[in-house]
Design a protein around this motif. Structure first.
Motif, PDB file in Angstrom:
ATOM      1  N   PHE A 152       0.823  -1.205   0.000  1.00  0.00           N
ATOM      2  CA  PHE A 152       0.000   0.000   0.000  1.00  0.00           C
ATOM      3  C   PHE A 152       0.852   1.247   0.000  1.00  0.00           C
ATOM      4  O   PHE A 152       0.690   2.157  -0.816  1.00  0.00           O
ATOM      5  CB  PHE A 152      -0.923  -0.035   1.221  1.00  0.00           C
ATOM      6  CG  PHE A 152      -1.661   1.243   1.471  1.00  0.00           C
ATOM      7  CD1 PHE A 152      -1.298   2.083   2.517  1.00  0.00           C
ATOM      8  CD2 PHE A 152      -2.720   1.611   0.661  1.00  0.00           C
ATOM      9  CE1 PHE A 152      -1.991   3.261   2.748  1.00  0.00           C
ATOM     10  CE2 PHE A 152      -3.412   2.797   0.880  1.00  0.00           C
ATOM     11  CZ  PHE A 152      -3.039   3.612   1.930  1.00  0.00           C
ATOM     12  N   ILE A 180      -7.386   4.098  18.001  1.00  0.00           N
ATOM     13  CA  ILE A 180      -7.125   4.193  16.561  1.00  0.00           C
ATOM     14  C   ILE A 180      -8.084   5.212  15.943  1.00  0.00           C
ATOM     15  O   ILE A 180      -7.700   6.064  15.140  1.00  0.00           O
ATOM     16  CB  ILE A 180      -7.325   2.833  15.867  1.00  0.00           C
ATOM     17  CG1 ILE A 180      -6.313   1.829  16.367  1.00  0.00           C
ATOM     18  CG2 ILE A 180      -7.208   3.005  14.365  1.00  0.00           C
ATOM     19  CD1 ILE A 180      -6.556   0.449  15.802  1.00  0.00           C
ATOM     20  N   TRP A 181      -9.313   5.091  16.316  1.00  0.00           N
ATOM     21  CA  TRP A 181     -10.317   6.000  15.781  1.00  0.00           C
ATOM     22  C   TRP A 181      -9.952   7.444  16.106  1.00  0.00           C
ATOM     23  O   TRP A 181     -10.166   8.368  15.311  1.00  0.00           O
ATOM     24  CB  TRP A 181     -11.688   5.638  16.366  1.00  0.00           C
ATOM     25  CG  TRP A 181     -12.793   6.400  15.718  1.00  0.00           C
ATOM     26  CD1 TRP A 181     -13.519   7.407  16.261  1.00  0.00           C
ATOM     27  CD2 TRP A 181     -13.279   6.229  14.398  1.00  0.00           C
ATOM     28  NE1 TRP A 181     -14.441   7.871  15.366  1.00  0.00           N
ATOM     29  CE2 TRP A 181     -14.311   7.166  14.210  1.00  0.00           C
ATOM     30  CE3 TRP A 181     -12.954   5.374  13.347  1.00  0.00           C
ATOM     31  CZ2 TRP A 181     -15.025   7.261  13.017  1.00  0.00           C
ATOM     32  CZ3 TRP A 181     -13.651   5.472  12.166  1.00  0.00           C
ATOM     33  CH2 TRP A 181     -14.674   6.423  12.021  1.00  0.00           C
ATOM     34  N   ARG A 237      -6.676   8.472  13.956  1.00  0.00           N
ATOM     35  CA  ARG A 237      -6.585   8.210  12.517  1.00  0.00           C
ATOM     36  C   ARG A 237      -6.355   9.540  11.789  1.00  0.00           C
ATOM     37  O   ARG A 237      -6.839  10.587  12.187  1.00  0.00           O
ATOM     38  CB  ARG A 237      -7.862   7.547  12.016  1.00  0.00           C
ATOM     39  CG  ARG A 237      -9.018   8.499  11.833  1.00  0.00           C
ATOM     40  CD  ARG A 237     -10.306   7.741  11.555  1.00  0.00           C
ATOM     41  NE  ARG A 237     -11.369   8.635  11.141  1.00  0.00           N
ATOM     42  CZ  ARG A 237     -12.033   9.446  11.962  1.00  0.00           C
ATOM     43  NH1 ARG A 237     -11.724   9.463  13.222  1.00  0.00           N
ATOM     44  NH2 ARG A 237     -12.991  10.233  11.496  1.00  0.00           N
ATOM     45  N   LEU A 248     -16.178   0.368  11.320  1.00  0.00           N
ATOM     46  CA  LEU A 248     -15.394   1.589  11.421  1.00  0.00           C
ATOM     47  C   LEU A 248     -14.279   1.589  10.373  1.00  0.00           C
ATOM     48  O   LEU A 248     -13.961   2.610   9.760  1.00  0.00           O
ATOM     49  CB  LEU A 248     -14.776   1.718  12.819  1.00  0.00           C
ATOM     50  CG  LEU A 248     -15.751   2.070  13.941  1.00  0.00           C
ATOM     51  CD1 LEU A 248     -15.008   2.140  15.265  1.00  0.00           C
ATOM     52  CD2 LEU A 248     -16.432   3.394  13.664  1.00  0.00           C
ATOM     53  N   VAL A 257     -15.631   2.663   7.188  1.00  0.00           N
ATOM     54  CA  VAL A 257     -15.821   4.119   7.159  1.00  0.00           C
ATOM     55  C   VAL A 257     -14.510   4.799   6.789  1.00  0.00           C
ATOM     56  O   VAL A 257     -14.482   5.751   6.002  1.00  0.00           O
ATOM     57  CB  VAL A 257     -16.327   4.627   8.530  1.00  0.00           C
ATOM     58  CG1 VAL A 257     -16.277   6.138   8.572  1.00  0.00           C
ATOM     59  CG2 VAL A 257     -17.725   4.136   8.793  1.00  0.00           C
ATOM     60  N   VAL A 258     -13.427   4.289   7.362  1.00  0.00           N
ATOM     61  CA  VAL A 258     -12.127   4.880   7.037  1.00  0.00           C
ATOM     62  C   VAL A 258     -11.807   4.695   5.557  1.00  0.00           C
ATOM     63  O   VAL A 258     -11.291   5.593   4.890  1.00  0.00           O
ATOM     64  CB  VAL A 258     -11.012   4.245   7.898  1.00  0.00           C
ATOM     65  CG1 VAL A 258      -9.647   4.715   7.422  1.00  0.00           C
ATOM     66  CG2 VAL A 258     -11.201   4.599   9.348  1.00  0.00           C
ATOM     67  N   ASP A 271     -13.527   7.277   3.729  1.00  0.00           N
ATOM     68  CA  ASP A 271     -12.811   8.545   3.877  1.00  0.00           C
ATOM     69  C   ASP A 271     -11.641   8.615   2.907  1.00  0.00           C
ATOM     70  O   ASP A 271     -11.354   9.653   2.326  1.00  0.00           O
ATOM     71  CB  ASP A 271     -12.253   8.682   5.296  1.00  0.00           C
ATOM     72  CG  ASP A 271     -13.330   9.069   6.290  1.00  0.00           C
ATOM     73  OD1 ASP A 271     -13.073   8.976   7.499  1.00  0.00           O
ATOM     74  OD2 ASP A 271     -14.416   9.454   5.836  1.00  0.00           O
ATOM     75  N   ARG A 272     -10.983   7.493   2.771  1.00  0.00           N
ATOM     76  CA  ARG A 272      -9.843   7.460   1.878  1.00  0.00           C
ATOM     77  C   ARG A 272     -10.250   7.707   0.432  1.00  0.00           C
ATOM     78  O   ARG A 272      -9.600   8.445  -0.312  1.00  0.00           O
ATOM     79  CB  ARG A 272      -9.149   6.093   1.995  1.00  0.00           C
ATOM     80  CG  ARG A 272      -8.097   5.830   0.936  1.00  0.00           C
ATOM     81  CD  ARG A 272      -6.853   6.591   1.212  1.00  0.00           C
ATOM     82  NE  ARG A 272      -6.087   6.818   0.009  1.00  0.00           N
ATOM     83  CZ  ARG A 272      -4.781   6.969  -0.025  1.00  0.00           C
ATOM     84  NH1 ARG A 272      -4.090   6.903   1.092  1.00  0.00           N
ATOM     85  NH2 ARG A 272      -4.155   7.209  -1.151  1.00  0.00           N
ATOM     86  N   GLY A 309      -6.087   6.144   5.494  1.00  0.00           N
ATOM     87  CA  GLY A 309      -6.704   4.851   5.245  1.00  0.00           C
ATOM     88  C   GLY A 309      -5.960   3.690   5.883  1.00  0.00           C
ATOM     89  O   GLY A 309      -6.471   2.581   5.920  1.00  0.00           O
ATOM     90  N   SER A 338      -5.397   3.179   8.894  1.00  0.00           N
ATOM     91  CA  SER A 338      -6.086   2.687  10.089  1.00  0.00           C
ATOM     92  C   SER A 338      -7.175   1.689   9.718  1.00  0.00           C
ATOM     93  O   SER A 338      -7.601   0.883  10.558  1.00  0.00           O
ATOM     94  CB  SER A 338      -6.665   3.852  10.885  1.00  0.00           C
ATOM     95  OG  SER A 338      -7.400   4.701  10.040  1.00  0.00           O
TER      96      SER A 338
END
Lengths: 177, 659
Positions: A104, A172-173, A176, B51, B54-55, B58-59, B244, B246
Motif C-alpha cells: 500500500f 485508533i479511531w 486516525r 469503522l 468508514v475509514v 474517507d480514503r 486509510g 487505520s
C-alpha cells in the motif's frame, strides 16, 4: 561566432512524463506478491489475492491509475483477512498483512514521486530509503507484538481481550489521520 | 491530536478501556466482575470492521495534499497563428457554443481577406472588390461562393441561420472551401487538400490559445518563484498519504475479534503500529540544506547551451530521508539534456548532485530550487524555495554576420544627400560572408571626412544613414510556428542584434525602438558607449523580453502603441521593422511610416504553418499583406525561418537592386 537564428537546428526540450515510478511499482508488486503467496493457504484468500494483484499491476503499469492500484492492494489485504478467518498460523498472517501494508505505502509513494518529479528523474535512492523505513516499522512492530503475545502465553480472558482491543479501537479511531 | 469532542471521548474511552484491560490481565480475578460474554466481543469486532470501512470511504473521498510541481523543462505555450480560428471552429462544430458570434467573426475575417485578395489581383477599389466577391465569379467552387453569398445575406437580414446541427456542418464545409478557393485564386503555393479534414479537427486535442506568461507559476501550485531570500518556506503540510491505513488495523482487529483468531489480532496490532507511524509529524530541517549551482558559463550568448550542475549538501540538518528537488529553470530557457530534478535521501554530512543542459535566452536570471522535504513516513511535506548564489547574464554579442543593405536615406552628418539617380552600387554594400578572424572595424570619421575612403570595409555607400530597428512586441507578436521554433520576437531580436552590429560597423547611426504599451526608445547614435548600451538593451529591456507581456501589464489599448515612437522619430530615419505580420496593425504601421517619408524595410519572420485550416487562413492573410506592402514600394523580407537570415538578405538584395 554569431548566432545563426535559423531553427533548422531547434533545441528540442527533453521529454517529461508523469506516472507511477517503475521502482516504486516494482516494490509494491513484489510486496503484493508476497502477501498473496502467504495467503495461498486458503483458496478464497488465494483467489482474492490474485484478483487484487492483477488490479495492482494494471493500476501501476498499464493504466497509471492510483485508484485502481489502491483498490488492488485493498483486495489483497482482504484476501489476507479471509485466509486469517479460515484459520492459519500467526506468523504467516502477520507477514502477509505486513506485506500488504508495505505494498500500500509503496504504491502511494510511487504515484506521489512520479507526479511531483518525473519518470526521467533519478529516484532510486529516495524511494529505497522510504521503502526501507516502511518495512522496518512493520518488522519492529511485528516483533514487538509477537513478543508480547508469546510471553503472555497466548491466552487471554475474553474480558481482558475486550478491554484491551476495544480500547485500542477507540484510540485508533481517535488518532486516525 | 485532540480536537473535537468526539475525538476527546474516543481517546478518553480508549485509555480507560486499556487501563481496565491491563488490570484484568494483571489481576485475573477481576474478570469475574465483568459478566461479558463472547457475544459482546463479536459485536465489538463487527463494529470495528464497520469503522474500518468508514475509514476506507474517507480514503476514497479524501484528497492527498501535496505540492503540485512545475514542469520547467517544457517551453512555454506560445500560440501558432491560426489557433484562434481553429478554436472558434471547434467551439462551433464540436462544443456547439458561441455559434453565432464565431460565425460572424469568421465571416467578417474571410470577407476582409477576400476583398483584400481581389483588390490586389484585380487592382480595383474596395467596393468593387466586395461586389466581385459576392458575385462569386472569381471561383468555380460552389461551396465557396455559397459561403460569401449566404453569410452576407444572413448578416444583412439579421436572421440567425445556424440553428440545427446540419447548418453548422454546412458552414464548416463552406468555410473550408472558401479558404481553399482563396488560396487558389490568390495563387499561393500550398496544397489545401493536404490539410486534415473535418473529422481530424474534431479529434485534435485542445491547444491553449492564451499566451502563458509565467508558465512555471501557472503549471504548479506555487504562487510565485520570485524570492528575495536565499531560503523561503512556501508551505508545511500534512500530505494524507497514509490516509486509510487505520482501516487495515480496524478491519484486522475487528475480524480477529469476531472469529477469535489471534493471528488477525496481531495483524491489527501491526496496523496500529503503522497508524502511529503515519501520525508522526516531524518536520525535516531543509533550511539547513546547502545548495550550490555551478554554471558552465555564467555569461553566455543567447542560444547557447550551458551545462548546469546543482549540488545539495547536508550540513547539520540531521537525517533528511526524503528530498525531492526541482531546479525551476526560467520560462525562456529550454532544457535540452539531462533532468533538472532529483529524489534523494541525505544523512548528515552527505551530498548529492545532478546536472542538466539548458539552452539560454537573453536577460538576467537568478532562479530558485524548489525543495520538497518529507519525513520518513511521507506524512509531512515541507515546500521551500532555495536560491543559491549563481546569477546568469545572457547578452547578445552584436558581432558582424553579414552586410546589410541600407536604403538611400541619409543623415545630415554627411552634408551631401545621396540621390536615387545615382548609379547602381551607390546605395548598397557588397554582401560578404563573415569570416572568422575578421577584425571588427570602426569608422575613422576624420579619415572619412578627409578622403571619403574607408580603410578596410568594402564600402560603396557614400554617406552614413540613420536607422532605427523597430520591433513589434505586442502580445500578438509572440507567436511561433511550432513547439520547437522560437517565437517571432525572439527571432527578431536575434536577427536584429546581428544586424545592429553590421549597421553600426558600417558607420550608420543606429537606434532601437519597440511599439507596445511598454515603450522602448533608444535614439540612433554612434560610439562605443552607444553600442554597449544597445547590447545591454537587447538583453534587458522589458519590451524586448523573451517572455510575452504579463496580462497585468497590458493597459486598456486606447493609446495607439506607435504614439511614443512617432513622436520621437526624426524625419530622415530609415526603419527596419521587425514583425510577424499576423495582423493588420503592423502592416498599417509600415504604410504610415512610408507615407510619412521614411524608408521602410520590413523583416518578417514567417511563423505561419499550414497544417490546419486556421493556420492556412492566417498564412493567406499574411501573404496578402506582404503583397500589398510590396505593391506600395515597401521592401518586405519574407523570412522563411528555415533559411538563415543572411541568405534571405542576399536574395532580397538582388531583388531590390533591380527594383
Amino acid at each position: 561566432m554569431s548566432v545563426d537564428v535559423s531553427p533548422s537546428d531547434p533545441a528540442e526540450s527533453v521529454p517529461v512524463s508523469h506516472g507511477p515510478t517503475r521502482i516504486g511499482g516494482a516494490i509494491a508488486l513484489v510486496a503484493g506478491l508476497v502477501a498473496v503467496l502467504l495467503s495461498a493457504v486458503s483458496l478464497l484468500g488465494l483467489l482474492m489475492g490474485v484478483f487484487g494483484l492483477i488490479g495492482l499491476a494494471a493500476g501501476l503499469f498499464v493504466l497509471g491509475s492510483r485508484r485502481l492500484a489502491s483498490l488492488g492492494v485493498g483486495i489483497i489485504f482482504a484476501g489476507v483477512i479471509a485466509t486469517g478467518v479460515m484459520g492459519t498460523d500467526e506468523v504467516t498472517l502477520v507477514l502477509g498483512g505486513l506485506a500488504a501494508i508495505v505494498a500500500f505505502d509503496a504504491t502511494q509513494n510511487a504515484f506521489s514521486v512520479g507526479h511531483q518529479l518525473s519518470l526521467e528523474t533519478e529516484t532510486w535512492r529516495g524511494e529505497a530509503v522510504h521503502a526501507a523505513g516502511t518495512v522496518a516499522v512493520g518488522v519492529i512492530t511485528a516483533v514487538f507484538v509477537f513478543a508480547i503475545y508469546l510471553l503472555s502465553g497466548g491466552e487471554f480472558a475474553p474480558v481482558a481481550l475486550l478491554f484491551l482491543l476495544g480500547g485500542t479501537v477507540f484510540l485508533i479511531w481517535a488518532i486516525r489521520a | 491530536m485532540g480536537g473535537s469532542l468526539g475525538t476527546k471521548i474516543a481517546v478518553g474511552g480508549g485509555i480507560l478501556a486499556l487501563a481496565a484491560g491491563v488490570m484484568v490481565v494483571a489481576v485475573p480475578d477481576l474478570a469475574d466482575a465483568f459478566p461479558f460474554g463472547g457475544g459482546v466481543i463479536v459485536a465489538l469486532g463487527l463494529v470495528a470492521v464497520l469503522l474500518g470501512l468508514v475509514v476506507v470511504r474517507d480514503r476514497i473521498y479524501g484528497t492527498i495534499t501535496e505540492t503540485r510541481t512545475p514542469n520547467p523543462e517544457r517551453p512555454p505555450t506560445i500560440p501558432t497563428p491560426g489557433d484562434d480560428v481553429d478554436r472558434m471552429l471547434r467551439e462551433m462544430t464540436v462544443l456547439r457554443q458561441g455559434i453565432e458570434e464565431n460565425r460572424e467573426q469568421l465571416h467578417q475575417r474571410m470577407t476582409d481577406l477576400g476583398i483584400a485578395v481581389i483588390r490586389e489581383r484585380e487592382d480595383c477599389t474596395p467596393l468593387e472588390a466586395r461586389q466581385r466577391l459576392l458575385a462569386g465569379e472569381w471561383t468555380p467552387n460552389e461551396d465557396a461562393r455559397a459561403f460569401f453569398e449566404e453569410q452576407s445575406e444572413a448578416a444583412q437580414s439579421g436572421l440567425t441561420t445556424l440553428k440545427g446541427d446540419d447548418r453548422v456542418e454546412d458552414f464548416e464545409r463552406e468555410f473550408r472551401a472558401a479558404v481553399g478557393a482563396l488560396v487558389e485564386y490568390a495563387d499561393i503555393d500550398l496544397d489545401v487538400d493536404a490539410i486534415e479534414d473535418e473529422n481530424g479537427s474534431s479529434r485534435r486535442p485542445r491547444r491553449a490559445t492564451a499566451v502563458q506568461t509565467n508558465w512555471n507559476v501557472e503549471d504548479s501550485s506555487i504562487d510565485s518563484y520570485d524570492t528575495s531570500e536565499p531560503f523561503e518556506d512556501v508551505s508545511i503540510e500534512r500530505t494524507n498519504q497514509w490516509l486509510g491505513v487505520s482501516a487495515f488495523a480496524l478491519v484486522a482487529l475487528g475480524a480477529g475479534l469476531a472469529v477469535l483468531q489471534p493471528g488477525l489480532m496481531l495483524v491489527g496490532a501491526v496496523g496500529v503500529g503503522y497508524t502511529i507511524y503515519a501520525r508522526l509529524d516531524d518536520i525535516p530541517a531543509t533550511d539547513r540544506l546547502t545548495v550550490t549551482r555551478e554554471l558552465e558559463e555564467p555569461n553566455p550568448a543567447p542560444g547557447e547551451e550551458v551545462e548546469v550542475t546543482v549540488r545539495l549538501e547536508n550540513d547539520g540538518a540531521g537525517f533528511l530521508p526524503d528530498l525531492r528537488v526541482i531546479d525551476v529553470v526560467p520560462d525562456a530557457f529550454v532544457v535540452t539534456d539531462g533532468t533538472p530534478r532529483l529524489h534523494t535521501a541525505l544523512r548528515d554530512g552527505a551530498s548529492a548532485s545532478f546536472s542538466y543542459t539548458v539552452r539560454v535566452e537573453r536577460g538576467n536570471y537568478e532562479w530558485p530550487l524548489l525543495c520538497l522535504g518529507r519525513n520518513l513516513s511521507g506524512s509531512v511535506e515541507r515546500t521551500s524555495l532555495i536560491t543559491p548564489e549563481a546569477p546568469m547574464t545572457c547578452v547578445p554579442t552584436l558581432k558582424l554576420m553579414h552586410d546589410v543593405p541600407v536604403r538611400a536615406q541619409t543623415t545630415m552628418y554627411s552634408g551631401d544627400v545621396s540621390t536615387k539617380t545615382g548609379g547602381s552600387g551607390l546605395e548598397f554594400h557588397s554582401v560578404r560572408e563573415y569570416r572568422a578572424g575578421d577584425p571588427m572595424n570602426r569608422i575613422n570619421w576624420k579619415q572619412l571626412a578627409r578622403t571619403g575612403e574607408m580603410a578596410t570595409i568594402d564600402f560603396r555607400q557614400e554617406r552614413a544613414a540613420t536607422v532605427t530597428l523597430l520591433f513589434d512586441t505586442r502580445q500578438s507578436a509572440y507567436v511561433r510556428r511550432g513547439l520547437e521554433s522560437p517565437h517571432a520576437v525572439d527571432l527578431s531580436v536575434h536577427a536584429a542584434s546581428d544586424i545592429f552590429g553590421a549597421l553600426y560597423d558600417a558607420g550608420n547611426l543606429t537606434g532601437i525602438a519597440a511599439f507596445d504599451t511598454l515603450p522602448c526608445w533608444f535614439p540612433p547614435g554612434a560610439g562605443s558607449k552607444h553600442r554597449e548600451k544597445a547590447r545591454v538593451l537587447f538583453a534587458e529591456h522589458a519590451a524586448l523580453s523573451p517572455r510575452p507581456p504579463d496580462k497585468d501589464d497590458l493597459q486598456e489599448q486606447y493609446v495607439d502603441p506607435m504614439t511614443h515612437v512617432r513622436r520621437r522619430l526624426q524625419s530622415n530615419t530609415q526603419i527596419f521593422l521587425f514583425t510577424p505580420l499576423v495582423d493588420d496593425y503592423a502592416a498599417e504601421v509600415a504604410r504610415r511610416l512610408d507615407s510619412g517619408g521614411h524608408l521602410v524595410t520590413v523583416i518578417s519572420p514567417d511563423t505561419t504553418a499550414t497544417a490546419t485550416i486556421g493556420q492556412v487562413l492566417t498564412h493567406v492573410e499574411r501573404t496578402t499583406r506582404i503583397r500589398h506592402l510590396r505593391e506600395r514600394g515597401i521592401r518586405v523580407l519574407d523570412w522563411g525561418i528555415e533559411d538563415s537570415l543572411g541568405l534571405e538578405l542576399q536574395r532580397a538584395q538582388t531583388r531590390w537592386a533591380s527594383a
